[in-house]
Write a protein that holds these residues in place. Structure first.
Motif, PDB file in Angstrom:
ATOM      1  N   THR A  65      -4.223  -8.064 -10.895  1.00 37.08           N
ATOM      2  CA  THR A  65      -3.551  -6.919 -11.769  1.00 37.08           C
ATOM      3  C   THR A  65      -4.372  -5.759 -11.758  1.00 37.08           C
ATOM      4  OG1 THR A  65      -2.690  -6.457 -13.899  1.00 37.08           O
ATOM      5  CG2 THR A  65      -4.677  -7.914 -13.837  1.00 37.08           C
ATOM      6  N   LEU A  66      -3.997  -4.581 -11.623  1.00 35.06           N
ATOM      7  CA  LEU A  66      -4.814  -3.301 -11.691  1.00 35.06           C
ATOM      8  C   LEU A  66      -4.621  -3.080 -13.228  1.00 35.06           C
ATOM      9  CD1 LEU A  66      -6.190  -1.077 -10.592  1.00 35.06           C
ATOM     10  CD2 LEU A  66      -4.156   0.317  -9.952  1.00 35.06           C
ATOM     11  N   PRO A  68      -5.307  -1.471 -16.777  1.00 33.39           N
ATOM     12  CA  PRO A  68      -5.164  -0.037 -17.241  1.00 33.39           C
ATOM     13  C   PRO A  68      -6.557   0.620 -17.642  1.00 33.39           C
ATOM     14  CG  PRO A  68      -3.970  -1.445 -18.578  1.00 33.39           C
ATOM     15  CD  PRO A  68      -4.467  -2.516 -17.469  1.00 33.39           C
ATOM     16  N   TRP A  73      -8.835  -3.955 -10.005  1.00 34.90           N
ATOM     17  CA  TRP A  73      -8.096  -5.069  -9.790  1.00 34.90           C
ATOM     18  C   TRP A  73      -8.789  -6.270 -10.396  1.00 34.90           C
ATOM     19  CZ3 TRP A  73      -3.075  -4.811  -8.288  1.00 34.90           C
ATOM     20  CH2 TRP A  73      -2.593  -3.497  -7.579  1.00 34.90           C
ATOM     21  N   SER A  99       2.211 -12.312 -15.412  1.00 34.57           N
ATOM     22  CA  SER A  99       2.947 -12.351 -14.033  1.00 34.57           C
ATOM     23  C   SER A  99       4.206 -12.191 -13.927  1.00 34.57           C
ATOM     24  CB  SER A  99       2.284 -13.507 -13.144  1.00 34.57           C
ATOM     25  OG  SER A  99       2.956 -14.777 -13.657  1.00 34.57           O
ATOM     26  N   ARG A 145       5.791  -7.026 -13.218  1.00 37.45           N
ATOM     27  CA  ARG A 145       4.638  -6.289 -13.887  1.00 37.45           C
ATOM     28  C   ARG A 145       4.733  -6.242 -15.218  1.00 37.45           C
ATOM     29  NH1 ARG A 145       3.524  -1.346 -15.396  1.00 37.45           N
ATOM     30  NH2 ARG A 145       5.440  -0.437 -14.767  1.00 37.45           N
ATOM     31  N   SER A 149      -0.332  -4.018 -17.230  1.00 31.57           N
ATOM     32  CA  SER A 149      -0.933  -3.668 -15.980  1.00 31.57           C
ATOM     33  C   SER A 149      -0.421  -2.412 -15.468  1.00 31.57           C
ATOM     34  CB  SER A 149      -0.464  -4.830 -15.162  1.00 31.57           C
ATOM     35  OG  SER A 149      -0.767  -4.816 -13.597  1.00 31.57           O
ATOM     36  N   VAL A 150      -1.367  -1.857 -14.732  1.00 32.99           N
ATOM     37  CA  VAL A 150      -0.756  -0.391 -14.074  1.00 32.99           C
ATOM     38  C   VAL A 150      -0.078  -1.066 -12.828  1.00 32.99           C
ATOM     39  CG1 VAL A 150      -1.498   1.657 -12.785  1.00 32.99           C
ATOM     40  CG2 VAL A 150      -2.669   0.783 -14.884  1.00 32.99           C
ATOM     41  N   ASP A 151      -0.605  -2.024 -12.318  1.00 29.81           N
ATOM     42  CA  ASP A 151       0.121  -2.652 -10.907  1.00 29.81           C
ATOM     43  C   ASP A 151      -0.063  -4.131 -11.064  1.00 29.81           C
ATOM     44  OD1 ASP A 151       1.613  -2.805  -8.512  1.00 29.81           O
ATOM     45  OD2 ASP A 151       0.193  -1.343  -7.521  1.00 29.81           O
ATOM     46  N   LEU A 152       0.685  -4.866  -9.890  1.00 33.38           N
ATOM     47  CA  LEU A 152       0.442  -6.087  -9.900  1.00 33.38           C
ATOM     48  C   LEU A 152       1.113  -6.582  -8.581  1.00 33.38           C
ATOM     49  CD1 LEU A 152      -0.010  -8.846 -11.609  1.00 33.38           C
ATOM     50  CD2 LEU A 152       2.376  -8.912 -11.946  1.00 33.38           C
ATOM     51  N   GLN A 153       0.034  -7.176  -7.729  1.00 35.94           N
ATOM     52  CA  GLN A 153       0.150  -7.305  -6.462  1.00 35.94           C
ATOM     53  C   GLN A 153      -0.543  -8.632  -5.769  1.00 35.94           C
ATOM     54  OE1 GLN A 153      -0.744  -4.284  -3.518  1.00 35.94           O
ATOM     55  NE2 GLN A 153      -0.191  -2.652  -4.995  1.00 35.94           N
ATOM     56  N   TRP A 155      -2.592 -10.238  -2.871  1.00 34.87           N
ATOM     57  CA  TRP A 155      -3.448  -9.968  -1.886  1.00 34.87           C
ATOM     58  C   TRP A 155      -4.092 -11.026  -0.955  1.00 34.87           C
ATOM     59  CZ3 TRP A 155      -4.850  -4.737  -1.521  1.00 34.87           C
ATOM     60  CH2 TRP A 155      -4.444  -4.071  -2.505  1.00 34.87           C
TER      61      TRP A 155
END
Length: 180
Positions: A65-66, A68, A73, A99, A145, A149-153, A155
């Motif tokens: 998670t990015l 905030p 990350w 998630s 997301r 979270s600002v972003d969720l990816q 990796w």
């Protein structure tokens, strides 16, 4: 059993392979012995938190998670809540909330410990005594997301973002636990 008692039990039973992790384990146990409120966010000197290294079903990718406020990350996780009765349950709850994935499977044995300074929701500088667990996502899991979270990816473990150097020891510990 209370969350505090569970934290003491889990950390008493766990035997990390690395010397520095054993030193942290002993420090956590000392902190828990000194502070009956160690698992509560209101404990200003610091408090126990629970997080999850979420791996996909293949074990080749992790969900990050990015954050905030931190702007980096990170693995999923956060503060223990009054309703939490176990550290593992707190980590799983945080992973599910952040998630949006249902059907996550958690290994109840910690994989890593980390203490880091932070100014959290109280607005007071404190420390998080983070207990980290390995969580596996079901096949085909698609994260959603949350507002946290600002972003969720996803990796690849071998190609994570450039600013996550502090996550590699946790990833190595997870790989070692999977290999057992």
């Amino acid at each position: 059993m209370s969350l505090h008692a569970d934290a003491v039990e889990v950390l008493t039973a766990w035997r990390p392979a690395q010397r520095e992790q054993e030193a942290l384990r002993q420090a956590y146990l000392g902190f828990l012995a000194a502070r009956p409120d160690a698992c509560q966010r209101s404990c200003e000197p610091g408090h126990i938190t629970a997080s999850a290294l979420v791996l996909d079903a293949t074990g080749e990718r992790t969900l990050l998670t990015l954050h905030p406020r931190v702007g980096r990350w990170l693995q999923l996780g956060g503060h223990c809540e009054p309703s939490d009765t176990t550290l593992a349950g707190a980590a799983l709850r945080e992973a599910e909330e952040e998630s949006g994935i249902r059907g996550l499977r958690l290994d109840p044995t910690p994989i890593h410990l980390d203490v880091h300074p932070i100014t959290c929701s109280l607005g007071v500088p404190t420390r998080h005594f983070d207990v980290r667990f390995l969580v596996r996502a079901p096949v085909g899991a698609q994260p959603v997301r949350s507002a946290e979270s600002v972003d969720l990816q996803w990796w690849p473990l071998d190609a994570m973002p450039s600013n996550v150097d502090d996550l590699y020891p946790m990833v190595q510990a997870a790989r070692a636990q999977i290999a057992r």
